[in-house]
Enzyme design. Structure first.
Site, PDB file in Angstrom:
ATOM      1  CG  HIS A  87      -4.308  -3.751  16.551  1.00 34.26           C
ATOM      2  ND1 HIS A  87      -4.535  -3.391  15.227  1.00 34.26           N
ATOM      3  CD2 HIS A  87      -3.773  -5.009  16.502  1.00 34.26           C
ATOM      4  CE1 HIS A  87      -4.179  -4.380  14.428  1.00 34.26           C
ATOM      5  NE2 HIS A  87      -3.712  -5.371  15.173  1.00 34.26           N
TER       6      HIS A  87
ATOM      7  CB  CYS B  95      -3.568   0.657  10.934  1.00 36.50           C
ATOM      8  SG  CYS B  95      -5.199   1.133  10.479  1.00 36.50           S
TER       9      CYS B  95
HETATM   10  N1  GLY Z   1      -8.571  -5.577   8.837  1.00 38.22           N
HETATM   11  C1  GLY Z   1      -7.444  -5.254   9.627  1.00 38.22           C
HETATM   12  C2  GLY Z   1      -7.009  -6.421  10.416  1.00 38.22           C
HETATM   13  O1  GLY Z   1      -7.858  -7.175  10.849  1.00 38.22           O
HETATM   14  O2  GLY Z   1      -5.859  -6.648  10.624  1.00 38.22           O
END
Ligand code: GLY
Length: 260
Positions: free
Chosen positions: A161, A248
């Site tokens: 991300h 997150c």
């Molecule tokens: N394991 C976090 C994701 O891949 O979204």
């Protein structure tokens, strides 16, 4: 301004999580649960009000509540996440968020993960990544336009991300790993590069004036301290195996969540 964090307890099935860039390693679920509790306690000690949702045992990645939604002061946008296995996480989160913000929704063909969205004031940087596509960025732009947010697209490669490689840490500074993103869009901000030995350290969570980073990044801690930042380290080693950072596992809202 008080802060509220929505969190969700760790799924017993977390070993079946999505992985895009990491090799799979066994996750000690009990330890992951304990680390997540320490994370919640850390936020609470910093004065954040915690809304804790029960685990979703059938949804391995559901602890990563940052991804199904984007919350700004005016609205909450429920996303269509890039990984189809994760899309069912959104409905229970939307139910909770509807108590605090009017909801808006992204629709196919848009895909977008909240981990790709970095807001700094009225600027919203959005990673064009494996999880977030151009339609996702365009729909987000249209939904935020009435509230005067400027959405800027940032190319992401080499990590999951945008926020795997960049975080706002206060003082007009972005902590960054420039080898994973095109940092050009952050012009006007000071860029602080993570040490080469700690490429994943650019995911940091700013709570009030405290920059929270994983305990596995001591060189980044020294760098931040040398630059005058107040740093708190937290052990999230089991969650890191699921390709997580420190942003997150919470969805942070300005305000007290409506609870007096
Ligand atoms: N394991 C976090 C994701 O891949 O979204």
């Amino acid at each position: 301004m008080p802060l509220t964090a929505i969190v969700r307890e760790v799924s017993s099935s977390i070993n079946d999580c999505e992985l895009s860039f990491h090799a799979r390693k066994p996750i000690d679920v009990a330890r992951a649960i304990a680390q997540h509790k320490a994370y919640r306690d850390c936020l609470a000690e910093l004065g954040v009000r915690i809304i804790s949702l029960p685990a979703e045992p059938g949804l391995p990645d559901a602890v990563f509540v940052e991804d199904p939604a984007v919350v700004v002061d005016e609205i909450a946008i429920i996303s269509n996440m890039g990984a189809p296995s994760r899309r069912p996480e959104a409905s229970s989160l939307a139910k909770v968020l509807s108590r605090y913000r009017p909801l808006r929704f992204l629709a196919e063909p848009a895909t977008l993960d909240g981990g790709d969205v970095l807001r700094i004031g009225r600027s919203v940087f959005v990673g064009l990544s494996r999880r977030t596509n151009r339609d996702g960025i365009e729909q987000l732009r249209d939904l935020l336009k009435p509230y005067d947010y400027l959405v800027r697209s940032v190319d992401v490669s080499g990590c999951l991300h945008l926020k795997s490689a960049s975080s706002y840490i206060g003082n007009d500074t972005v902590l960054v790993n420039r080898s994973w993103i095109d940092a050009e869009q952050f012009h006007g901000f000071e860029l602080l590069d993570v040490p080469g030995e700690e490429p994943a350290a650019a995911n940091a969570l700013l709570v009030n004036d405290v920059v929270i980073i994983p305990a596995s990044f001591p060189k980044t801690r020294s760098l931040l301290k040398k630059r005058g930042f107040c740093v708190q380290m937290i052990d999230v080693s089991e969650l890191q195996k699921a390709e997580a950072g420190v942003t997150c596992t919470s969805l942070i809202l300005k305000g007290n969540g409506g609870i007096e």
